[in-house]
Design an enzyme around this catalytic site. Structure first.
Site, PDB file in Angstrom:
ATOM      1  N   HIS A 212      14.658 -26.800-102.521  1.00 54.69           N
ATOM      2  CA  HIS A 212      15.958 -26.142-102.402  1.00 54.69           C
ATOM      3  C   HIS A 212      16.737 -26.477-101.135  1.00 54.69           C
ATOM      4  O   HIS A 212      17.822 -25.964-100.920  1.00 54.69           O
ATOM      5  CB  HIS A 212      15.815 -24.621-102.521  1.00 54.69           C
ATOM      6  CG  HIS A 212      15.097 -24.002-101.344  1.00 54.69           C
ATOM      7  ND1 HIS A 212      13.731 -23.866-101.307  1.00 54.69           N
ATOM      8  CD2 HIS A 212      15.545 -23.503-100.182  1.00 54.69           C
ATOM      9  CE1 HIS A 212      13.374 -23.296-100.173  1.00 54.69           C
ATOM     10  NE2 HIS A 212      14.455 -23.074 -99.454  1.00 54.69           N
TER      11      HIS A 212
HETATM   12  C1  UD1 Z   1      18.860 -19.602 -98.423  1.00 50.73           C
HETATM   13  C2  UD1 Z   1      18.627 -19.850 -96.946  1.00 50.73           C
HETATM   14  C3  UD1 Z   1      17.447 -20.801 -96.766  1.00 50.73           C
HETATM   15  C4  UD1 Z   1      16.223 -20.285 -97.491  1.00 50.73           C
HETATM   16  C5  UD1 Z   1      16.552 -20.004 -98.949  1.00 50.73           C
HETATM   17  C6  UD1 Z   1      15.370 -19.343 -99.596  1.00 50.73           C
HETATM   18  C7  UD1 Z   1      20.558 -19.858 -95.402  1.00 50.73           C
HETATM   19  C8  UD1 Z   1      21.466 -20.705 -94.625  1.00 50.73           C
HETATM   20  N1  UD1 Z   1      19.781 -20.486 -96.305  1.00 50.73           N
HETATM   21  O1  UD1 Z   1      19.232 -20.844 -99.008  1.00 50.73           O
HETATM   22  O2  UD1 Z   1      17.126 -20.904 -95.397  1.00 50.73           O
HETATM   23  O3  UD1 Z   1      15.193 -21.227 -97.416  1.00 50.73           O
HETATM   24  O4  UD1 Z   1      17.672 -19.102 -99.015  1.00 50.73           O
HETATM   25  O5  UD1 Z   1      15.423 -19.331-100.979  1.00 50.73           O
HETATM   26  O6  UD1 Z   1      20.535 -18.666 -95.216  1.00 50.73           O
HETATM   27  N2  UD1 Z   1      22.424 -18.287-105.882  1.00 50.73           N
HETATM   28  C9  UD1 Z   1      22.302 -17.666-107.089  1.00 50.73           C
HETATM   29  N3  UD1 Z   1      21.647 -16.468-107.121  1.00 50.73           N
HETATM   30  C10 UD1 Z   1      21.136 -15.859-106.032  1.00 50.73           C
HETATM   31  C11 UD1 Z   1      21.282 -16.497-104.800  1.00 50.73           C
HETATM   32  C12 UD1 Z   1      21.928 -17.723-104.738  1.00 50.73           C
HETATM   33  O7  UD1 Z   1      22.749 -18.160-108.113  1.00 50.73           O
HETATM   34  O8  UD1 Z   1      20.539 -14.760-106.148  1.00 50.73           O
HETATM   35  C13 UD1 Z   1      23.096 -19.623-105.828  1.00 50.73           C
HETATM   36  C14 UD1 Z   1      24.567 -19.533-105.454  1.00 50.73           C
HETATM   37  O9  UD1 Z   1      25.265 -20.465-106.200  1.00 50.73           O
HETATM   38  C15 UD1 Z   1      24.574 -19.952-104.000  1.00 50.73           C
HETATM   39  C16 UD1 Z   1      23.401 -20.910-103.910  1.00 50.73           C
HETATM   40  O10 UD1 Z   1      22.447 -20.414-104.832  1.00 50.73           O
HETATM   41  O11 UD1 Z   1      25.777 -20.551-103.617  1.00 50.73           O
HETATM   42  C17 UD1 Z   1      22.786 -20.966-102.524  1.00 50.73           C
HETATM   43  O12 UD1 Z   1      22.457 -19.663-102.024  1.00 50.73           O
HETATM   44  P1  UD1 Z   1      22.445 -19.363-100.438  1.00 50.73           P
HETATM   45  O13 UD1 Z   1      21.880 -18.012-100.184  1.00 50.73           O
HETATM   46  O14 UD1 Z   1      23.760 -19.671 -99.832  1.00 50.73           O
HETATM   47  O15 UD1 Z   1      21.470 -20.462 -99.879  1.00 50.73           O
HETATM   48  P2  UD1 Z   1      20.016 -20.884-100.365  1.00 50.73           P
HETATM   49  O16 UD1 Z   1      20.067 -22.312-100.774  1.00 50.73           O
HETATM   50  O17 UD1 Z   1      19.507 -19.890-101.346  1.00 50.73           O
HETATM   51  N1  UDP Z   2       8.311 -17.974-104.163  1.00 50.74           N
HETATM   52  C1  UDP Z   2       8.317 -17.175-105.302  1.00 50.74           C
HETATM   53  N2  UDP Z   2       8.762 -17.714-106.483  1.00 50.74           N
HETATM   54  C2  UDP Z   2       9.189 -19.003-106.583  1.00 50.74           C
HETATM   55  C3  UDP Z   2       9.178 -19.799-105.417  1.00 50.74           C
HETATM   56  C4  UDP Z   2       8.747 -19.269-104.221  1.00 50.74           C
HETATM   57  O1  UDP Z   2       7.916 -16.003-105.245  1.00 50.74           O
HETATM   58  O2  UDP Z   2       9.560 -19.419-107.688  1.00 50.74           O
HETATM   59  C5  UDP Z   2       7.871 -17.374-102.887  1.00 50.74           C
HETATM   60  C6  UDP Z   2       6.793 -18.136-102.141  1.00 50.74           C
HETATM   61  O3  UDP Z   2       5.512 -17.743-102.574  1.00 50.74           O
HETATM   62  C7  UDP Z   2       7.056 -17.713-100.708  1.00 50.74           C
HETATM   63  C8  UDP Z   2       8.560 -17.549-100.656  1.00 50.74           C
HETATM   64  O4  UDP Z   2       8.977 -17.396-102.009  1.00 50.74           O
HETATM   65  O5  UDP Z   2       6.437 -16.447-100.452  1.00 50.74           O
HETATM   66  C9  UDP Z   2       9.236 -18.728-100.018  1.00 50.74           C
HETATM   67  O6  UDP Z   2      10.619 -18.611-100.165  1.00 50.74           O
HETATM   68  P1  UDP Z   2      11.617 -19.838-100.262  1.00 50.74           P
HETATM   69  O7  UDP Z   2      10.885 -21.063-100.609  1.00 50.74           O
HETATM   70  O8  UDP Z   2      12.733 -19.397-101.150  1.00 50.74           O
HETATM   71  O9  UDP Z   2      12.240 -19.905 -98.802  1.00 50.74           O
HETATM   72  P2  UDP Z   2      11.793 -20.603 -97.423  1.00 50.74           P
HETATM   73  O10 UDP Z   2      10.419 -20.143 -97.109  1.00 50.74           O
HETATM   74  O11 UDP Z   2      11.931 -22.069 -97.589  1.00 50.74           O
HETATM   75  O12 UDP Z   2      12.817 -20.116 -96.445  1.00 50.74           O
END
Ligand code: UD1
Ligand code: UDP
Length: 366
Positions: A212
């Site tokens: 991601h």
């Molecule tokens: C965010 C965090 C990242 C973290 C990740 C964990 C920041 C800068 N990034 O990235 O560090 O590793 O979460 O998963 O804070 N969206 C949905 N549904 C949701 C949430 C998001 O559809 O519930 C979609 C939206 O189109 C959104 C995109 O995902 O624009 C990205 O979401 P965003 O929270 O901005 O960043 P992540 O890539 O999720």
């Molecule tokens: N995780 C989850 N379901 C998924 C993918 C990840 O529950 O489909 C959990 C994973 O076990 C870990 C956390 O989400 O506890 C990690 O989050 P993510 O990868 O979204 O964010 P990051 O750690 O990169 O910020």
């Protein structure tokens, strides 16, 4: 002595498994603490938020700021604007912010300006790569926090090197591992169900993938390298990939046909993901949390990134960085699959970090 008022912040998926064990540990000392929970609403889908409240036993948030998605500036600004009234209402002694997401820096900044003390949970991690939005969030949050709760000694070293006052730094261990230790037995009971949910056979070996990071998924020319590698590997071994919403969107915008054994699934709940993670022959990821969990579990992990803010996952033996190109990933996966992992667990990754933090806070005057 009156109870300390603690306000915890959660916003995105990786925050829930960090705050749940801390709230539980503090709830066990209700004479010491009064707790509040604010959800910023950065993540809001059932599969990215609600499921974790249920599975991790988090209480219903006192407030949901409902910020949703947006550009970095929009999202960070919305969290700040909506968090300020919550602080005015609850007047906590401490705000606890986990991790490195936009909600982390936004809430830390509001609290610090209101002279409310901030504790950063998972402080001191550094990738030394400022093109990662999370690196900016980490550095800034650490430097405006009053308590820096670090998961491993490299975090302490990074902070000291940056001139942070040593009395603020507390090596407490990895809080995420608290959730894992508590829920792994429960997750194991769901292995069969988790396998069925993603289309895997009962005992079939498999590779588990999550992707991601914007650097891997936002540009089609980068994403196609990774997806092509997964297609190639899927000719030899089923690949399960629960797809993050960011990545789902990007795949939808390009032409890509998954191989028969590349099993693309919706994001999984914590228990199902943990069940598969602990049984995977190999994990390919760019997630911070997944690098750590595989280290604890002793599962081989390839991290498709040029760097990691969690170097301990490499030195303990499970994790290895790999370039995000198709050839590099396929080669590394074949090599890793043929080898046994010799791994160790870092000190204080023991499931008791929440208790240590509660003890620490209880001992402070305010
Ligand atoms: C965010 C965090 C990242 C973290 C990740 C964990 C920041 C800068 N990034 O990235 O560090 O590793 O979460 O998963 O804070 N969206 C949905 N549904 C949701 C949430 C998001 O559809 O519930 C979609 C939206 O189109 C959104 C995109 O995902 O624009 C990205 O979401 P965003 O929270 O901005 O960043 P992540 O890539 O999720
Ligand atoms: N995780 C989850 N379901 C998924 C993918 C990840 O529950 O489909 C959990 C994973 O076990 C870990 C956390 O989400 O506890 C990690 O989050 P993510 O990868 O979204 O964010 P990051 O750690 O990169 O910020």
């Amino acid at each position: 002595m009156s109870r300390k008022k603690i306000l915890h912040v959660v916003g995105a998926r990786p925050n829930f498994m960090k705050i749940a064990p801390l709230m539980a540990a503090m709830a066990g000392r209700s004479g010491d603490f009064e707790q509040f929970l604010v959800h910023t609403g950065q993540h809001y889908d059932e599969a990215m938020s609600d499921v974790f409240f249920r599975e991790l036993g988090l209480p219903r948030p006192d407030v949901n700021l409902d910020v949703g998605s947006g550009s970095h500036a929009q999202q960070t600004a919305q969290v700040m604007l909506r968090f300020e009234p919550a602080l005015l209402e609850f007047r906590p002694d401490w705000v606890i912010v986990p991790g490195d997401v936009n909600s982390t820096i936004a809430c830390a900044l509001v609290a610090a300006k209101m002279e409310i003390r901030v504790a950063h949970l998972e402080a001191g991690l550094r990738s030394f790569d400022r093109t990662m939005p999370e690196e900016i969030n980490r550095v800034l949050t650490d430097h405006i926090s009053d308590a820096l709760l670090t998961p491993s000694a490299d975090g302490d070293e990074n902070l000291r090197r940056e001139g942070v006052d040593g009395s603020k730094i507390h090596l407490v261990g990895n809080i995420m591992i608290d959730s894992l230790v508590r829920l792994l037995p429960h997750a194991m009971e769901r292995e069969g169900e988790a396998r069925r949910a993603v289309g895997l056979g009962e005992r079939e070996p498999f590779l588990l993938a999550t992707m991601h990071r914007p650097s891997n998924v936002d540009r089609p020319e980068n994403l196609i390298e990774i997806l092509s590698a997964l297609n190639e590997i899927a000719r030899e071994l089923p690949v399960v990939m629960p797809v993050h919403p960011r990545t789902r969107q990007r795949i939808g915008e390009m032409k890509f046909t998954p191989a028969e054994k590349l099993l693309l699934a919706a994001p999984l709940g914590y228990l199902d993901f943990l069940a598969l993670e602990s049984k995977a022959a190999l994990v390919l990821t760019d997630s911070g949390g997944v690098q750590e969990e595989t280290t604890f579990l002793g599962i081989a992990c390839l991290t498709a990134r040029p760097n990691t803010e969690r170097p301990v996952t490499i030195s303990m033996g499970t994790n290895e960085l790999v370039a995000s190109g198709c050839g590099a990933i396929v080669e590394a996966a074949r090599r890793k699959l043929g080898r046994r992992v010799e791994s160790r667990r870092p000190p204080l990754w023991d499931g008791r970090t929440g208790e240590r933090i509660a003890e620490l806070f209880a001992g402070w005057a305010r």
